[in-house]
Design a protein around this motif. Structure first.
Motif, mmCIF file in Angstrom:
data_model
loop_
_atom_site.group_PDB
_atom_site.id
_atom_site.type_symbol
_atom_site.label_atom_id
_atom_site.label_comp_id
_atom_site.label_asym_id
_atom_site.label_seq_id
_atom_site.Cartn_x
_atom_site.Cartn_y
_atom_site.Cartn_z
ATOM 1 N N GLN A 151 71.670 19.297 33.061
ATOM 2 C CA GLN A 151 70.824 20.033 33.988
ATOM 3 C C GLN A 151 69.473 19.358 34.231
ATOM 4 N N VAL A 152 69.258 18.197 33.608
ATOM 5 C CA VAL A 152 67.945 17.554 33.698
ATOM 6 C C VAL A 152 67.819 16.723 34.970
ATOM 7 N N GLY A 153 68.778 15.837 35.200
ATOM 8 C CA GLY A 153 68.719 14.976 36.372
ATOM 9 C C GLY A 153 67.619 13.942 36.271
ATOM 10 N N ALA A 154 67.102 13.530 37.442
ATOM 11 C CA ALA A 154 66.092 12.469 37.479
ATOM 12 C C ALA A 154 64.780 12.881 36.841
ATOM 13 N N SER A 155 64.558 14.199 36.683
ATOM 14 C CA SER A 155 63.294 14.644 36.080
ATOM 15 C C SER A 155 63.173 14.192 34.630
ATOM 16 N N ALA A 156 64.265 13.695 34.043
ATOM 17 C CA ALA A 156 64.183 13.180 32.672
ATOM 18 C C ALA A 156 63.200 12.016 32.585
ATOM 19 N N ALA A 157 63.057 11.276 33.692
ATOM 20 C CA ALA A 157 62.132 10.140 33.669
ATOM 21 C C ALA A 157 60.700 10.595 33.413
ATOM 22 N N LEU A 158 60.354 11.788 33.923
ATOM 23 C CA LEU A 158 58.997 12.290 33.731
ATOM 24 C C LEU A 158 58.689 12.573 32.271
ATOM 25 N N ALA A 159 59.733 12.879 31.502
ATOM 26 C CA ALA A 159 59.518 13.188 30.086
ATOM 27 C C ALA A 159 58.987 12.002 29.311
ATOM 28 N N TRP A 160 59.228 10.784 29.830
ATOM 29 C CA TRP A 160 58.808 9.590 29.107
ATOM 30 C C TRP A 160 57.468 9.051 29.591
ATOM 31 N N LEU A 161 56.864 9.735 30.545
ATOM 32 C CA LEU A 161 55.561 9.261 30.996
ATOM 33 C C LEU A 161 54.533 9.357 29.866
ATOM 34 N N PRO A 162 53.729 8.338 29.677
ATOM 35 C CA PRO A 162 52.664 8.405 28.655
ATOM 36 C C PRO A 162 51.498 9.260 29.169
ATOM 37 N N THR A 163 51.679 10.569 29.139
ATOM 38 C CA THR A 163 50.715 11.476 29.768
ATOM 39 C C THR A 163 49.316 11.337 29.170
ATOM 40 N N THR A 164 49.214 11.112 27.890
ATOM 41 C CA THR A 164 47.884 10.976 27.270
ATOM 42 C C THR A 164 47.149 9.766 27.816
ATOM 43 N N GLU A 165 47.869 8.630 27.942
ATOM 44 C CA GLU A 165 47.240 7.410 28.460
ATOM 45 C C GLU A 165 46.870 7.575 29.936
ATOM 46 N N ILE A 166 47.744 8.262 30.684
ATOM 47 C CA ILE A 166 47.447 8.481 32.106
ATOM 48 C C ILE A 166 46.208 9.356 32.260
ATOM 49 N N ALA A 167 46.068 10.362 31.405
ATOM 50 C CA ALA A 167 44.879 11.214 31.460
ATOM 51 C C ALA A 167 43.613 10.418 31.146
ATOM 52 N N GLN A 168 43.727 9.442 30.257
ATOM 53 C CA GLN A 168 42.569 8.598 29.954
ATOM 54 C C GLN A 168 42.181 7.751 31.166
ATOM 55 N N VAL A 169 43.201 7.309 31.919
ATOM 56 C CA VAL A 169 42.922 6.571 33.154
ATOM 57 C C VAL A 169 42.196 7.470 34.141
ATOM 58 N N ALA A 170 42.619 8.759 34.204
ATOM 59 C CA ALA A 170 41.962 9.697 35.118
ATOM 60 C C ALA A 170 40.497 9.864 34.782
ATOM 61 N N ASP A 171 40.138 9.807 33.500
ATOM 62 C CA ASP A 171 38.731 9.907 33.113
ATOM 63 C C ASP A 171 37.899 8.788 33.726
ATOM 64 N N LEU A 172 38.562 7.622 33.959
ATOM 65 C CA LEU A 172 37.830 6.473 34.503
ATOM 66 C C LEU A 172 37.807 6.477 36.027
ATOM 67 N N CYS A 173 38.975 6.722 36.640
ATOM 68 C CA CYS A 173 39.046 6.578 38.095
ATOM 69 C C CYS A 173 38.770 7.870 38.856
ATOM 70 N N LEU A 174 38.752 9.014 38.167
ATOM 71 C CA LEU A 174 38.464 10.290 38.814
ATOM 72 C C LEU A 174 37.424 11.049 37.987
ATOM 73 N N ALA A 175 36.319 10.385 37.734
ATOM 74 C CA ALA A 175 35.306 10.950 36.846
ATOM 75 C C ALA A 175 34.739 12.257 37.392
ATOM 76 N N ASP A 176 34.503 12.331 38.722
ATOM 77 C CA ASP A 176 33.934 13.558 39.301
ATOM 78 C C ASP A 176 34.891 14.731 39.130
ATOM 79 N N LEU A 177 36.170 14.482 39.361
ATOM 80 C CA LEU A 177 37.171 15.550 39.194
ATOM 81 C C LEU A 177 37.223 16.003 37.742
ATOM 82 N N MET A 178 37.259 15.076 36.801
ATOM 83 C CA MET A 178 37.403 15.422 35.392
ATOM 84 C C MET A 178 36.191 16.181 34.874
ATOM 85 N N ALA A 179 35.025 16.012 35.539
ATOM 86 C CA ALA A 179 33.820 16.714 35.110
ATOM 87 C C ALA A 179 33.690 18.085 35.749
#
Length: 510
Positions: free
Chosen positions: A401-429
């Motif tokens: 029942q998972v399908g292609a959404s299984a790929a999202l489970a392997w995203l390094p969400t913590t690292e991506i959030a750290q990138v957001a702190d750098l490239c979207l500083a106004d949003l994160m604040a």
């Protein structure tokens, strides 16, 4: 507790645990009834003069036939006696039925009534000595047991109607789960059971009905059982550790075999080694894997948690393996029919309480044949378990029942959030960051449809428009085709990590 022997009157149930009554036939109405005196009644006149709480042994004229026993039972009921003891030559099925209707305890003996009365009189007059005799008998029975279930079985049989369980945390390792249920007038007694240096102590828990056995008596018997519980538990953990090490090594060898290149191109499937049968594994059949994982990964689980998870998972399925892998555990079920999931569904249902207690989710792979199929099912189950984390503890996700959404489970969400702190500083604040991220994510998930996004979020379409305007001002320019995919991934990662903190926002559906 003072530690002094109890001077309370002995109960009928306690007398039934020691000679001369331990081997008799008994129809007990209330084992907790106190016995304050023993009377050898040779006549009905003597029976009529008995005070309450007397155990009467019928003899001579009072035990000449069925009619006399019926009359004696009626008199015992009128006098509120504790029990009636009579020779087997007098008692019959009708007598037992009458005793049951009168709510009167009837004990049938084969020995001479006079001898029995003398022994009982000595026990009733010295309850502490009688209880010591009972403890000695219990100690002998406990010493004969080699497993935890055997030890707890003896305790529950000897302390009936008291329920006893061996508990670690909130999990019942052995015994009766009723010991933890607060039902009716009961008093819980707990005795710590732990070996020196152990961090997590187990407990013997007993639910003592009130009125019933004295709490200090139950406590003393649990303390008597503690060494046997410790020895049996230590042995079971050694056995479990040995089995776990064997399974771990065997699985790693199977994984190595599945990755080894075949000797000839035509040899696609790896031959199943004969030693897998020693473990009860049937990996040559269709294997469907289950991956158990914590909702919030915290590194390699401790040995104590692994022991608990293994005990809970293998309860009723002792032949199923449990392999520690990364931050979770894997197991599998092998069968001839790849579409038959009934056994696995029963195992998952039985494991639900343990999954809730330890904050676990489960991912289930598809059924595949052979060793290579097992390893494929392992990978699928792990993906499904990662997806299941979105649903919280006890969630079960099937890979079908998972399908292609299984790929999202392997995203390094913590690292991506750290990138957001750098490239979207106004949003994160921004204080309303959570609502903005959820809104942009909903719009992107809905293909840009504002009406669908507003329905998903449960807010008005104008609210969605206002949030999108503010999101653009803070750098979320998702209309740019070159930025859309990256911003979609960032919003997904932030939504996965950041709970909605504002009371005025509405939760979005995953």
């Amino acid at each position: 507790m003072s530690g002094r022997p109890s001077t309370l009157p002995i109960t009928l149930g306690e007398l039934m645990r020691i000679q001369p009554l331990s081997d008799t036939d008994a129809h007990l109405f209330d084992p907790a009834r106190p016995v304050e005196q023993v009377v050898l009644a040779e006549t009905f006149d003597r029976l009529r003069r008995c005070p309450p709480h007397v155990l009467v042994v019928l003899h001579d004229e009072a035990a000449t036939g069925g009619w006399s026993l019926a009359a004696a039972l009626h008199l015992a009921w009128e006098r509120n006696l504790s029990a009636v003891v009579v020779s087997r030559t007098v008692a019959g099925s009708s007598s037992a039925a009458l005793a049951e209707r009168l709510h009167m305890s009837l004990i049938v003996i084969d020995a001479d009534p006079i001898d029995v009365a003398l022994q009982l009189a000595g026990q009733v007059s010295a309850p502490a000595a009688a209880r010591a005799l009972r403890q000695a008998r219990l100690a002998e029975q406990l010493a004969e047991q080699t497993g935890i279930r055997g030890v707890l079985g003896v305790l529950n049989r000897e302390l009936r109607p008291v329920s006893v369980a061996l508990v670690l945390g909130e999990m019942v390792l052995a015994g009766q789960a009723a010991a933890l249920v607060d039902r009716g007038p009961v008093k819980q007694v707990e005795i710590a059971v732990s070996a020196p240096g152990e961090r997590s102590a187990a407990r013997l828990v007993a639910a003592v009905p009130v009125p019933g056995l004295a709490v200090d008596q139950v406590e003393s018997l649990l303390k008597l059982a503690r060494p046997s519980v410790l020895a049996a538990w230590a042995q079971s953990r050694l056995d479990a550790a040995g089995r776990a090490a064997h399974e771990q090594a065997a699985f790693e060898l199977l994984r190595h075999l599945s990755h080894s290149p075949p000797a000839e191109p035509a040899e696609i499937e790896v031959e199943v080694p004969s030693w897998t049968g020693e473990l009860g594994w049937e990996v040559g059949r269709a294997n469907r894997t289950v991956w158990l994982a914590p909702v919030r990964p915290g590194g390699v689980p401790s040995a104590e948690v692994t022991h608990l998870v293994r005990a809970a998972w293998q309860r009723g399925h002792a032949s199923w393996p449990l392999i520690a892998e990364g931050d979770g555990w894997l197991s599998w079920h092998s069968g001839a029919d790849p579409d038959d999931t009934s056994a696995l569904r029963r195992a998952l249902a039985g494991f639900r309480d343990s999954a809730a207690a330890h904050g676990l989710v489960a991912g289930v792979g598809r059924a595949h044949d052979g060793i290579a199929g097992l390893m494929r099912s392992v990978a699928e189950a792990r993906l499904a378990a990662h997806v299941a984390r979105e649903g919280g503890p006890t969630t079960v996700q099937w890979f079908d029942q998972v399908g292609a959404s299984a790929a999202l489970a392997w995203l390094p969400t913590t690292e991506i959030a750290q990138v957001a702190d750098l490239c979207l500083a106004d949003l994160m604040a921004a204080r309303d960051r959570d609502a903005l991220v959820q809104t942009v994510l909903a719009v992107l998930d809905c293909g840009g449809s504002l009406s669908q996004a507003s329905a998903r979020l449960g807010v008005h379409r104008n609210t969605v428009l206002a949030r999108l305007t503010r999101a653009r001002q803070l750098g979320l320019t998702f209309e740019d085709p070159g930025q859309r995919l990256a911003l979609h991934v960032i919003c997904y990662a932030l939504a996965s990590l950041e709970p909605l903190s504002s009371a005025g926002t509405v939760e979005s559906t995953p």
